[in-house]
Design an enzyme around this catalytic site. Structure first.
Site, PDB file in Angstrom:
ATOM      1  CD  GLU A   1      13.605   1.358  11.118  1.00 14.41           C
ATOM      2  OE1 GLU A   1      13.974   2.462  11.583  1.00 14.41           O
ATOM      3  OE2 GLU A   1      13.873   0.273  11.683  1.00 14.41           O
TER       4      GLU A   1
ATOM      5  CE  LYS B   1      -2.549   3.507   1.575  1.00 18.86           C
ATOM      6  NZ  LYS B   1      -1.991   4.849   1.850  1.00 18.86           N
TER       7      LYS B   1
ATOM      8  CD  GLU C   1      10.408  13.440  11.031  1.00 15.33           C
ATOM      9  OE1 GLU C   1      11.289  12.856  10.391  1.00 15.33           O
ATOM     10  OE2 GLU C   1       9.340  12.878  11.395  1.00 15.33           O
TER      11      GLU C   1
ATOM     12  CB  CYS D   1      13.193   9.530   7.822  1.00 20.98           C
ATOM     13  SG  CYS D   1      14.017   8.231   6.897  1.00 20.98           S
TER      14      CYS D   1
END
Length: 481
Positions: A249, A175, A382, A283
């Site tokens: 992750e 997906k 973040e 990331c």
């Protein structure tokens, strides 16, 4: 004319049961539709998982080198379409042409790599304590893999999940993220052209409810997720509660320490490349520069000059493209406001660039903040945009403590001429990837990748041999003859 893409289920291209579609748009010109994709639902997920479950036994029993031959042919198919896929990735995600081309090449390389690794699969042989017994292990696939991938590396991350899953003999349902699903569909198209048996790999497009239905399906045996920490922890809890093997992750707040002994111009290059490459939408992007006070002012001047030299614009001509969506852009601009409210000094950037070429695109200027304290939100949360927070420190001890002062622990680097400092850094930094005199971004495909703390579930690593470990389980055999 806008193309309408289909799901790939059971070896066939199919429309969703909903009969509905959604659009991907060009982040440089949001009014331009790139493609339409199937707005799938739980019934589409069920069909895809059923197909994967039905193909599971035959694929697991296919000799591994034969599986590798199909992966190799798929890599060749992707290589033949590299320029087309590069353009698609640029149009859907916003990367520059060079960045997109590099990512497509990485996907190609990943499939070639795992194609060759199939020759090494099998198990190990050990010596039994007594005579008359053969003692060995047999590695076998786990089953049906659910793969949920993000928009920021829309072909590389699907590749580094799907290739080892298939190489090890698992079947899979992928997906991809709804912002940029086109190149993920191209992967299964290449596998189809390469002769992959029906049902072995399947793709359903849609939104978060599709990913949730996939993770929750009873016939899914293992789940691999890359995305935000908030969603990732929910995925992990759901999957493991059902007894599934899972790896997630997630986010990062990656730091580069610039030591007293650092060559400042080199440090500025390293930090700027890590912070502003791929529009900061990685990331592993460098979002904190932790700089010794003796070189702080010189470093700030240098890194600001590099930020201001970046030519922002559409990815086919300029150095840095847009953010992927309006919500991502707004999130970055909100953090710019938060940083100034907290007391940080805006050295450069911080807004949307002005000019005819930007139109309504989701552009933001490369941004540098100074006077940042380690507890500021800009240094803890973040941002996922081209925003660098510079934190000044008085010695290496403080620099290392500041680098570790984060809930995340994905990637970190140090710029230093002192080998002792470098050794301490790679030993003591709380990050799954540690680099010396190099940017926080950029990964080799044949070594493990994963984070510490809130960046990862710390269960299984991806890529290299570790990527195969997640998708295999060993049986120990005692053969007394």
């Amino acid at each position: 004319m806008t193309s309408q893409q289909q799901n790939y289920v059971g070896g066939a291209w199919t429309d969703s049961d909903t009969g509905e579609t959604f659009e991907s748009t060009d982040p440089t010109a949001p009014d331009e539709v790139v493609a339409e994709y199937q707005h799938s639902d739980e019934s589409d997920v069920a069909a895809a998982v059923d197909a994967a479950a039905g193909a599971r036994e035959e694929w697991a029993n296919t000799p591994a080198p034969q599986r590798g031959a199909i992966l190799r042919e798929a890599a060749s198919e992707l290589a033949d379409r590299k320029e087309e896929l590069t353009e698609l990735l640029t149009r859907e995600e916003g990367k520059t042409h060079a960045e997109a081309g590099g990512e497509v090449q990485r996907a190609i390389d990943i499939f070639y790599y795992y194609a060759e690794k199939t020759r090494d699969l099998g198990g190990t042989r050990k010596s039994a304590s007594g005579g008359g017994t053969d003692l060995y292990t047999v590695s076998q696939p786990v089953g049906v893999a659910a793969l949920v991938t993000p928009w920021n590396y829309p072909i590389a991350i699907p590749a580094w999940k799907l290739a080892p899953a298939l190489a090890a003999g698992n079947t899979a349902v992928l997906k991809p993220a709804e912002d940029a699903p086109g190149t993920a569909l191209a992967i299964v198209g290449a596998l189809d052209e390469a002769g992959l048996p029906d049902g072995v790999a399947n793709v359903v497009t849609g939104f978060g409810d599709v990913g949730a239905a996939l993770v929750e399906h009873d016939d899914v045996d293992l789940v691999s997720f890359t995305g935000s920490a908030e969603v990732g922890h929910e995925v992990y809890e759901t999957a493991t509660a059902d007894g599934k093997r899972a790896q997630c992750e997630m986010g990062g707040k990656n730091a580069t320490v610039v030591a007293e002994s650092a060559a400042v111009e080199e440090a500025a290059d390293i930090v700027a490349n890590g912070a502003f490459g791929v529009t900061g939408q990685a990331c592993t992007a460098c979002s904190r520069a932790i700089v010794h006070e003796s070189v702080h002012d010189e470093f700030v001047e240098a890194v600001v000059a590099r930020a201001e030299a970046i030519d922002v614009g559409p990815g086919d001509e300029y150095d840095m493209g847009p953010q992927v969506s309006e919500s991502e852009l707004q999130g970055t601009l909100d953090y710019v406001d938060v940083a100034q409210e907290e007391g940080a000094t805006l050295e450069t950037g911080g807004g949307k660039p002005e000019g005819d070429r930007f139109g309504d695109g989701y552009y933001v200027e490369p941004t540098v903040f100074t006077d940042v304290e380690s507890d500021y939100r800009i240094a803890q949360e973040e941002v996922f945009g081209p925003v660098l927070a510079v934190v000044e420190v008085s010695d290496f001890e403080e620099a290392l403590a500041t680098a570790n002062d984060s809930q995340y622990g994905l990637s970190a680097s140090v710029v230093t001429a002192d080998h002792g400092e470098a050794e301490r850094f790679v030993t003591e930094v709380e990050a799954g990837v540690a680099k010396v005199n190099a940017k926080t971004t950029g990964l080799e495909l044949h070594v493990p990748f994963g984070g510490f703390k809130q960046s990862s579930t710390e269960t299984w690593r991806e890529q290299g041999d570790a990527g195969l470990d997640f998708y295999t389980i060993d049986r120990t055999v005692y053969d007394a003859f």
